[in-house]
Motif scaffolding. Sequence first.
Motif, short mmCIF file in Angstrom:
data_model
loop_
_atom_site.label_atom_id
_atom_site.label_comp_id
_atom_site.label_asym_id
_atom_site.label_seq_id
_atom_site.Cartn_x
_atom_site.Cartn_y
_atom_site.Cartn_z
N ARG A 18 -3.64 -7.82 -1.32
CA ARG A 18 -3.77 -6.61 -0.50
C ARG A 18 -3.44 -6.95 0.95
O ARG A 18 -3.68 -8.07 1.39
N GLY A 19 -2.87 -6.00 1.65
CA GLY A 19 -2.67 -6.20 3.08
C GLY A 19 -4.01 -6.27 3.78
O GLY A 19 -4.99 -5.70 3.30
N LYS A 44 -6.71 -5.21 6.10
CA LYS A 44 -7.03 -3.95 6.77
C LYS A 44 -7.98 -4.24 7.93
O LYS A 44 -9.18 -4.32 7.76
#
Lengths: 314, 478
Positions: free
Chosen positions: B29-30, B32
């Motif tokens: 996941r990027g 955040k």
Amino acid sequence: MSGAPPRAFAPRRRLPPGAVGLLFISPWLVGFLVFMLAPVLMSLYYSLSDYSVLEPPLWAGAENYTRLLHDPVFWKVLRNTAVYTLVVVPLSTVIAIAIACLLNTNIRWRAFWRAVVFLPSLMPLVAAAMVWMWIFNGELGLLNSSLDPVLGAVNGALGTDLRGPNWLGSPRWVMPSLILMSLWGIGNAVVIYLAALGDVPRSLYEAAAIDGVSALGRFRNVTLPMISPVVLFNVIIGVIGAWQVFAAPYVMLGSAGGPDRSGYFYTMYLYDNAFPYGKMGYASAMAWVQLVIVLALTGLTMVMSKRFVYYRGA
Amino acid sequence: MVRAGRLTRRSALGVLGASALAYAVLGPRGIKDTPPGRVVLDYWEKWTGQEGLAMRRVVDEFNGSQDRVWVRYFSLSAIEQKAMVAISGGDPPDILGLWDFAFPAFAEAGALLPLDALDAAYRGELAPVFRDRYGEAGWVFERERFAPPIWDLVRYKGAAWGAVSTCSSMALYYTREAVREVGLDPDSPPRTIEEFDLAAERLTTLDEHGTLRRAGFVHREPGWWDWIWGYFFGGSLLDGAGASSAAAPENVRAYEWLQTYPERIGPSRMLAFQSGFGGYNSVQQPLLSGKVAMCLHGPFLANVVGTFKPGFDYAAAPFPVEAGIYDPERPIALLESDTLCVPRGCKHPREAFEFIAFVQRRGSLESLATQHAKPSPLAEVSAGFAASHPNRSIAMHNRLVNSPRAFSKPRTRVWPQYESEFVTKMGAMWDLRTTAAEALAAIQTRAQGIIDLAAEQSARRYGGRALLERAPRLEGSQ
């Protein structure tokens, strides 16, 4: 009761022949179409346009190709690249075959020497270029330091004032330096030749020995013909690679290609046009010319190979 | 059913599908790190290391100063090329850090929003916010705040295409110890070319074998400005009409002077000596290592000194000029500037402009200048600026930034190609394979051809429409 057969007995829906195969290769197929074929066709269109990347392409017909003919830098890089290819490909072929033959004999620590020859080709090209910049350094470099005692002796004997060349600073020495450096990555070819040498039937050497053929004769009449398909493969790959030479001269000489553009190659000028100069249309035309040249050279090599290459199974 | 030892089509597809699903659900996941509810801006900048860190601090300060906008800082190499591709593809960052000399190419191609248009659109809204939130008495884009040459530097053909973030003025750097050693006064640097030649000659040392040990001055160190020398003789590379003036008599005089240096040492000896120079950002930098006694350099050299040789005794002065044009009140110096631009296709121009305006505050500009060891782009500096600055000659650099005779890289979209011609011919001039007059004539001919072609292509594309007429417009503006 309807005419439809019970579900359990319904015929299975069949996919058209080849559909499953296509489905399996579809990730590659989509990648090829989107990331390879489409850009290739777009570059053909760009080569016929005035296109700076930041502005939309504007149709220009064959203007980019015509301008190439009158561009002195284009001819300079063409000449440099041709000279580089003409020297590097035969030289690296001869040296790689020679090393492979040596490593194919029963020398001590054979596996070690094979690893030594192959290891440099694992090194990232940019890192290798940095190392070679220091080797070629005119004042502190390893090469000139090694030459110093020899030149000192010559100067002492003849009263001359010979010094090690400024390898990357003199237009006369830039090309020889890059050619010398290109031999650094010869290990790949050596490994391929070693595999080919291992495939030459022993019986042929034995027959030649019984006939009294010398070692040189065995090499010429047995080894070379038997590995000639591999030589052809390496030559073609070498020609294509030499026409695309970029990273090493770019790192070692900067974007201008060294003094007098003596180390400025085709792909470097293509890149400069595409990005720093904002002339993607012109760069695309260069890319198509490059493709034609490489195709022509490959075709020529293939035609000539009919005379020199021996296929065992044919 | 999967039979042992045999892979059926159905099971293979099942495995592939399950893998894809697992990747989608459990895959990477990027990060955040953006607080929810904020407008997120992407800011591309070329700085890394210490310089990048300085801008990150400003970004953090901005992010913490309000709760509506969040800037994400990305450090990129080859930023111009990546920006070209991103802008062309319609997915640019919101803020782009370009050098001022990229403006002609980007502005001519309509790749940047004119900053004046953004200023006109948002000044009314932002000026009161800046007054209340940051205590800014006047608007940050007022002309009077900036050193006049800097104000001009971010403008091209009548409009500003970016706002300055940091700026540099190039000067003569020298080792005070070496100057003292040869009986010269380190507090009285050379002012004219004649004085400079005398100093350079005395500072050049050879060993008993005649090998060069230290050069007084080497024009090609650091080798970033091969085209510059004519300016110190009153020359320039473009005339008023935008034509190449490389072969102008002032330039010829300058390069003939330049050739006297390798002539004295011997070109091959000079080239060999130069090849032993280390890189700019290293302890082997030739001024630091003692290979040269003087060099033309930017103020950022002070950070290299601070990193690799703290306590190194250096000083800087305006680069000497030909005696006839010497004027202590109006020194001649090259200026360069890093700028913040809003590219065409920016998704949040208002917020991007707000961040750019934030950087224009005195506190941000002086903090960046200090951490980059550069002069301030403002007309007047605050009281403590020089005292806390790592460059001991910063007052002189500030004077250069305000000089009416400060100049920029030639403003033409074909400058990279023009410069490349210069670099190539400079090699031939430096090792005396050609005369200055011949080389400069060749450069002029080639450069003029390139300029003419660019003009012809522009006319074909835009039909003579002025740059500002065809510049991208803000949505909703007239």
